[in-house]
Design a protein around this motif. Structure first.
Motif: not given
Length: 279
Positions: A113-126, A155-158
């Motif tokens: 779950f925290w790994l999924i939330l961590a993806t929110m900090m990765v910008p789409y440009q990457i 991830a926000f929806g999760f």
């Protein structure tokens, strides 16, 4: 006397706050008002009288140009398909994942779950280059699926749905399981009805984000008849760079669906903001 004085001060404070908020609101919506009024002007009038808000000579030439000299309705349909599909998929995947993370125990649940939330900090440009390569390998480039499938999870929806599901008493799902209901029946018949405020907020946020998305269609689409409205606005503007009235008309038409959604679901939108802030 003291009570009257406090009441007067409170009233004065309310009036001052209302005045400040009104000025801020006017400052925010002023460009939209100018855009809408300019859509009823000719290009010559816009250039000659840029500071005049109301048209001197009202005209619908810009709207006629947009609707007759471009595949606007095709662009509108593309945006509607993409935004609606993404919204439905995000609501389904988010509520289902929130239910699983909140009500089931399995190894590595918290870490995942925290790994999924961590993806929110990765910008789409990457991530856009890997996504582009994957879409190409699946032969989905220049199709609406190239926008829909990568946007099917949030991830926000999760996170939002898990927080809501955790507040639902376990006794409800346990009683349904004892009565013979399976996990999917519990999810559909018990969890989903109780998640209506969460679903409404998530659906509004997701739809507006998908409707206004520009960068993803720019990368994934190339044919004119596959474009969504934000991308088509840039294409139309470049093709009619000297016809400012038509460009303003196109921008006004694109804005209408989002305004309608906000007007119809404004209560849910405000509630959604308060919900997400609380959660």
């Amino acid at each position: 006397m003291a009570v009257d004085t406090r009441h007067k001060r409170h009233s004065i404070g309310q009036y001052i706050s209302l005045a400040i908020l009104s000025l801020v609101a006017l400052f925010i919506i002023a460009p939209y008002i100018w855009m809408l009024m300019s859509s009823f002007k000719s290009t010559q009038e816009i250039v000659q009288n840029p500071g005049v808000i109301l048209p001197i000579n009202w005209t619908l030439a810009g709207y006629r140009n947009v609707l007759t000299n471009s595949p606007f309705f095709r662009w509108f349909l593309n945006s509607a398909i993409v935004a609606t599909s993404i919204t439905v998929l995000v609501v389904f995947t988010s509520t289902l994942a929130g239910f699983v993370f909140a009500k089931f125990e399995f190894k590595g649940k918290e870490a995942l779950f925290w790994l999924i939330l961590a993806t929110m900090m990765v910008p789409y440009q990457i991530t856009m280059i890997p996504i582009f390569l994957i879409v190409g390998e699946l032969n989905l480039y220049d199709t609406l699926w190239a926008l829909i499938l990568p946007g099917a999870v949030s991830a926000f929806g999760f996170y939002l749905c898990r927080q809501f599901c955790e507040e639902i008493p376990d006794s409800l799902s346990e009683a349904a399981l004892i009565d013979g209901a399976g996990p999917m029946r519990v999810y559909w018949s018990i969890i989903m009805p109780l998640l209506k405020p969460c679903i409404a907020a998530l659906a509004i946020f997701t739809f507006l984000e998908a409707w206004n998305e520009y960068l993803k269609p720019l990368i994934m689409l190339s044919q004119v008849d596959r474009m969504t409205l934000p991308l088509s606005l840039v294409f139309f503007g470049n093709a009619h760079i000297h016809d400012i009235g038509s460009v303003m008309s196109a921008a006004s038409l694109i804005m209408i669906p989002a305004v309608i959604v906000l007007l119809i679901f404004q209560k849910q939108f405000i509630k959604g903001i308060s919900i997400t802030g609380t959660k």
